[in-house]
Design a protein around this motif. Structure first.
Motif, PDB file in Angstrom:
ATOM      1  N   ASN A   1      45.226  -8.524-106.324  1.00 55.03           N
ATOM      2  CA  ASN A   1      44.152  -7.630-105.882  1.00 55.03           C
ATOM      3  C   ASN A   1      44.463  -7.022-104.515  1.00 55.03           C
ATOM      4  O   ASN A   1      43.677  -7.125-103.577  1.00 55.03           O
ATOM      5  CB  ASN A   1      42.806  -8.354-105.872  1.00 55.03           C
ATOM      6  N   LEU A   2      45.617  -6.390-104.424  1.00 59.56           N
ATOM      7  CA  LEU A   2      46.022  -5.724-103.188  1.00 59.56           C
ATOM      8  C   LEU A   2      44.957  -4.700-102.811  1.00 59.56           C
ATOM      9  O   LEU A   2      44.551  -3.880-103.638  1.00 59.56           O
ATOM     10  CB  LEU A   2      47.372  -5.027-103.378  1.00 59.56           C
ATOM     11  N   SER A   3      44.486  -4.756-101.569  1.00 55.73           N
ATOM     12  CA  SER A   3      43.433  -3.823-101.164  1.00 55.73           C
ATOM     13  C   SER A   3      43.809  -2.948 -99.973  1.00 55.73           C
ATOM     14  O   SER A   3      43.246  -1.871 -99.807  1.00 55.73           O
ATOM     15  CB  SER A   3      42.145  -4.585-100.830  1.00 55.73           C
ATOM     16  N   GLU A   4      44.758  -3.413 -99.147  1.00 57.92           N
ATOM     17  CA  GLU A   4      45.029  -2.671 -97.922  1.00 57.92           C
ATOM     18  C   GLU A   4      46.465  -2.887 -97.457  1.00 57.92           C
ATOM     19  O   GLU A   4      47.007  -3.987 -97.562  1.00 57.92           O
ATOM     20  CB  GLU A   4      44.062  -3.155 -96.839  1.00 57.92           C
ATOM     21  N   ILE A   5      47.052  -1.834 -96.927  1.00 54.47           N
ATOM     22  CA  ILE A   5      48.357  -1.909 -96.270  1.00 54.47           C
ATOM     23  C   ILE A   5      48.182  -1.293 -94.890  1.00 54.47           C
ATOM     24  O   ILE A   5      47.788  -0.112 -94.773  1.00 54.47           O
ATOM     25  CB  ILE A   5      49.440  -1.153 -97.063  1.00 54.47           C
ATOM     26  N   VAL A   6      48.419  -2.090 -93.879  1.00 55.53           N
ATOM     27  CA  VAL A   6      48.299  -1.600 -92.505  1.00 55.53           C
ATOM     28  C   VAL A   6      49.712  -1.473 -91.930  1.00 55.53           C
ATOM     29  O   VAL A   6      50.473  -2.444 -91.926  1.00 55.53           O
ATOM     30  CB  VAL A   6      47.429  -2.521 -91.628  1.00 55.53           C
ATOM     31  N   ILE A   7      50.032  -0.284 -91.476  1.00 57.13           N
ATOM     32  CA  ILE A   7      51.325   0.014 -90.882  1.00 57.13           C
ATOM     33  C   ILE A   7      51.200  -0.183 -89.370  1.00 57.13           C
ATOM     34  O   ILE A   7      50.302   0.408 -88.758  1.00 57.13           O
ATOM     35  CB  ILE A   7      51.768   1.460 -91.171  1.00 57.13           C
ATOM     36  N   LYS A   8      52.106  -0.982 -88.797  1.00 58.32           N
ATOM     37  CA  LYS A   8      52.034  -1.259 -87.359  1.00 58.32           C
ATOM     38  C   LYS A   8      53.406  -1.108 -86.722  1.00 58.32           C
ATOM     39  O   LYS A   8      54.428  -1.257 -87.392  1.00 58.32           O
ATOM     40  CB  LYS A   8      51.528  -2.684 -87.117  1.00 58.32           C
ATOM     41  N   LYS A   9      53.378  -0.896 -85.393  1.00 56.38           N
ATOM     42  CA  LYS A   9      54.602  -0.886 -84.608  1.00 56.38           C
ATOM     43  C   LYS A   9      54.701  -2.203 -83.865  1.00 56.38           C
ATOM     44  O   LYS A   9      53.721  -2.681 -83.311  1.00 56.38           O
ATOM     45  CB  LYS A   9      54.578   0.233 -83.556  1.00 56.38           C
ATOM     46  N   ALA A  10      55.893  -2.770 -83.849  1.00 54.55           N
ATOM     47  CA  ALA A  10      56.110  -3.985 -83.063  1.00 54.55           C
ATOM     48  C   ALA A  10      56.119  -3.597 -81.585  1.00 54.55           C
ATOM     49  O   ALA A  10      56.575  -2.514 -81.223  1.00 54.55           O
ATOM     50  CB  ALA A  10      57.434  -4.637 -83.438  1.00 54.55           C
ATOM     51  N   ASP A  11      55.611  -4.487 -80.751  1.00 51.14           N
ATOM     52  CA  ASP A  11      55.591  -4.220 -79.302  1.00 51.14           C
ATOM     53  C   ASP A  11      56.975  -4.336 -78.700  1.00 51.14           C
ATOM     54  O   ASP A  11      57.813  -5.045 -79.109  1.00 51.14           O
ATOM     55  CB  ASP A  11      54.662  -5.206 -78.590  1.00 51.14           C
TER      56      ASP A  11
END
Length: 162
Positions: free
Chosen positions: A152-162
């Motif tokens: 039940n995949l609902s969200e993919i959040v794309i982030k940048k590493a610090d």
């Protein structure tokens, strides 16, 4: 016959209900539905064992059809002024129940693993979004396949590493 028609209408609404939102460090957030996923090239996996972190068998999935995660995300524009900066991005994939797994941009778009990471749209001929586990995310190349088996995949959040 009326029962069949009513069931067909209900299933078509239900099958489109699951949505996967993609947001984060992007130029624009997007949402994908089951219907949207049908537009991508279909890949198949005949059989895969789901193993937990101790390499213990949990279950077997058969006759899977789905789309590659990298294909779905290919039109998403990452907030990266230069291609070099793509190497600092990672994706957090979250299930409806809060379970999370992580992929790096390089893992997805710059290794052979990315050629197999799939969103499952059907299992044994039945649409995945109509199943209890909904659209799932699997990584067939993992040893402990259950670690990144997201039901039940609902969200993919794309982030940048610090």
């Amino acid at each position: 016959m009326k029962y069949f028609a009513a069931l067909s209408v209900f299933l078509s609404i239900f099958l489109q209900a699951q949505k996967i939102s993609v947001k984060g460090d992007l130029s624009k957030a997007v949402t994908f539905t089951y219907e949207d996923l049908q537009k991508y090239p279909v890949h198949e996996v005949k059989s895969i064992d789901i193993l937990n972190h101790k390499m213990e068998f949990k279950k077997n999935l058969k006759n899977l059809k789905g789309v590659l995660l990298k294909d779905v995300l290919s039109g998403v524009i990452f907030d990266a002024p230069t291609p070099k900066e793509l190497s600092i991005f990672y994706l957090v994939c979250t299930a409806e129940d809060g379970y999370k797994v992580v992929y790096s941009w390089n893992e997805l778009f710059n290794t052979e693993a990315g050629d197999h990471i799939m969103l499952i749209t059907s299992e044994n001929g039945a649409p995945a979004s109509g199943a209890k586990e909904g659209i799932t995310l699997i990584t067939p190349g993992d040893r402990a396949t259950g670690r990144r088996y997201v039901k039940n995949l609902s969200e993919i959040v794309i982030k940048k590493a610090d």
